[in-house]
Design an enzyme around this catalytic site. Structure first.
Site, PDB file in Angstrom:
ATOM      1  N   HIS A 123     -36.599  78.523  21.695  1.00 26.23           N
ATOM      2  CA  HIS A 123     -35.632  77.738  20.929  1.00 26.23           C
ATOM      3  C   HIS A 123     -35.303  76.402  21.598  1.00 26.23           C
ATOM      4  CE1 HIS A 123     -32.652  79.793  23.614  1.00 26.23           C
ATOM      5  NE2 HIS A 123     -32.035  78.638  23.492  1.00 26.23           N
ATOM      6  N   ASP A 134     -38.694  84.768  22.330  1.00 25.34           N
ATOM      7  CA  ASP A 134     -38.063  83.496  22.718  1.00 25.34           C
ATOM      8  C   ASP A 134     -38.650  82.907  24.002  1.00 25.34           C
ATOM      9  OD1 ASP A 134     -36.338  81.392  22.252  1.00 25.34           O
ATOM     10  OD2 ASP A 134     -34.675  82.284  23.376  1.00 25.34           O
ATOM     11  N   GLY A 185     -27.523  74.343  27.440  1.00 30.48           N
ATOM     12  CA  GLY A 185     -28.404  73.604  28.336  1.00 30.48           C
ATOM     13  C   GLY A 185     -29.008  74.479  29.420  1.00 30.48           C
ATOM     14  N   ASN A 186     -28.392  75.657  29.664  1.00 30.06           N
ATOM     15  CA  ASN A 186     -28.921  76.585  30.672  1.00 30.06           C
ATOM     16  C   ASN A 186     -30.137  77.357  30.188  1.00 30.06           C
ATOM     17  OD1 ASN A 186     -25.813  76.992  32.131  1.00 30.06           O
ATOM     18  ND2 ASN A 186     -27.645  76.968  33.406  1.00 30.06           N
ATOM     19  N   SER A 187     -30.322  77.437  28.886  1.00 29.52           N
ATOM     20  CA  SER A 187     -31.422  78.246  28.372  1.00 29.52           C
ATOM     21  C   SER A 187     -32.758  77.781  28.922  1.00 29.52           C
ATOM     22  CB  SER A 187     -31.469  78.169  26.850  1.00 29.52           C
ATOM     23  OG  SER A 187     -30.490  78.988  26.285  1.00 29.52           O
ATOM     24  N   VAL A 239     -48.570  91.731   5.321  1.00 31.03           N
ATOM     25  CA  VAL A 239     -47.514  91.687   4.314  1.00 31.03           C
ATOM     26  C   VAL A 239     -46.254  91.047   4.890  1.00 31.03           C
ATOM     27  CG1 VAL A 239     -48.352  93.746   3.131  1.00 31.03           C
ATOM     28  CG2 VAL A 239     -46.633  93.984   4.927  1.00 31.03           C
ATOM     29  N   SER A 240     -45.435  90.498   4.009  1.00 24.69           N
ATOM     30  CA  SER A 240     -44.061  90.158   4.364  1.00 24.69           C
ATOM     31  C   SER A 240     -43.174  91.105   3.574  1.00 24.69           C
ATOM     32  CB  SER A 240     -43.733  88.706   4.032  1.00 24.69           C
ATOM     33  OG  SER A 240     -43.837  88.465   2.641  1.00 24.69           O
TER      34      SER A 240
END
Length: 371
Positions: free
Chosen positions: A108, A138, A217-219, A275-276
């Site tokens: 992200h 992530d 900001g730490n991510s 499939v979705s």
């Protein structure tokens, strides 16, 4: 399972309202030649456990923490396009050779970027290449070219963490002006599972809980044990009035597994059903007519890849999948978790569905999502 709304300070790329729900997948389109096989973490530096000094750990580790700058193209009033900073997060130098450096961060953090830059410990900013990302876990891997005098962090073993162990978080809260900020805390709990929503669907994310301060900001930054080893990638926190000290990091053992596959393939290769789907509890009742009253869990097929094996087997849109290989499917998250953690590419699976009240069975071979 620990379920609640997460305000993903996840790093959020500073200046942007980033949540896992808005994450977009980056495929292997940017992938170049495979990295030099000599790229290792073996030259990483480990702080002697006996020193037990936070200052020593920070001094020997902080150079390996970088700023990650997310830039997006904007058009000015003269219709000229240029890349401007959309936000910043953190990253950790993972491996290096004499020609290139590999960096770990969160997916992200670089969401939607048209250009990515890395801010090094000395303030120098260099352009980065996106090797690939995985929205569900992530994780993203970046690469910068060149020979840098920076020692990667020693990789620890996150399975050995215990509640009460001391940990240190290093990152860039509130932007690069506060780069390599250090906060201290303990492991509050291990083996936590948090339900998150990503662009690739709902996922149960395995995390380490810590009370070390984690802010926007730490991510993508480092969670380090008191031996100076990298044990997690800081990723999110719960931000509510009256809530303090609830931060979460992705265990490094899981991170490195994902990272190595991204470096090798440009993406994480998983089984592909073709499939979705949508959970039954999200489907209007009018579309569930004819479904037996006893069927309260499962997923409805919303779309099918016409070239997939399951399409060729005869599955249709609006079919309701209730089990795979005898495993009951509760919802779309459950389907995804079972598919990705219990099955492999090439497995032969039996899919049971309801179609207008009639039960049907399909047998197909799982394909690969690799593009």
């Amino acid at each position: 399972m620990f379920k609640r709304f997460l305000s993903m300070f996840t790093a959020a790329v500073m200046g942007a309202a980033i949540t896992l729900a808005s994450v977009q997948y980056f495929g292997s389109a940017n992938q170049t030649d495979p990295p030099d096989e000599t790229a290792t973490n073996t030259n990483a530096q480990k702080v002697a456990a006996s020193s037990n000094s936070i200052a020593d750990i920070v001094e020997q580790s902080s150079k390996a923490i970088v700023g990650v700058v997310n830039k997006k193209n904007q058009t000015d009033r003269f219709q000229l396009s240029k890349a401007v900073t959309s936000g910043t997060g953190s990253g950790v130098i993972y491996k290096k050779t004499e020609k290139e450096v590999f960096i770990l961060t969160n997916n992200h953090v670089i969401e939607g970027a048209s250009q990515i830059s890395i801010s090094l410990y000395n303030g120098k900013e260099v352009e980065a290449e996106l090797i690939g990302t995985d929205a569900l876990t992530d994780i993203a891997v970046l690469r910068i070219k060149g020979n840098y005098d920076i020692t990667p962090l020693q990789i620890g073993d996150s399975t050995k963490l215990r509640a009460g162990d001391r940990v240190i978080a290093i990152g860039n809260p509130l932007g690069l002006d506060l780069s390599r900020t250090v906060t201290q805390g303990i492991v509050s709990a291990v083996n936590r599972t948090i339900e998150v929503t990503t662009s690739a669907g709902d996922w149960d994310l395995d995390v380490i809980q810590t009370d070390a301060a984690i802010n926007p900001g730490n991510s993508g930054g480092a969670l380090i044990n008191d031996s100076g080893e990298l044990v997690g990638i800081n990723s999110l926190k719960i931000s509510e009035n009256g809530v303090e000290g609830l931060g979460f990091a992705i265990p490094i053992n899981e991170v490195t597994t994902i990272a190595e596959e991204i470096i090798k393939n440009g993406q994480v290769v998983r089984p592909y059903l073709g499939v979705s789907v949508v959970s039954l509890d999200k489907i209007p009742p009018v579309y569930l007519q004819g479904l037996p009253e006893t069927v309260t869990e499962g997923v409805m097929v919303a779309s099918i890849d016409e070239n997939s094996e399951i399409a060729k087997a005869g599955l249709r849109v609006q079919d309701v999948i209730v089990s795979i290989n005898g495993k009951s499917i509760k919802d779309e998250g459950g389907l995804r978790k079972f598919l990705y953690t219990k099955l492999s590419v090439g497995d032969q699976v039996t899919v049971k569905v309801y179609r207008k009240g009639e039960k049907k069975t399909f047998t197909v071979k799982l394909e690969s999502n690799k593009t």
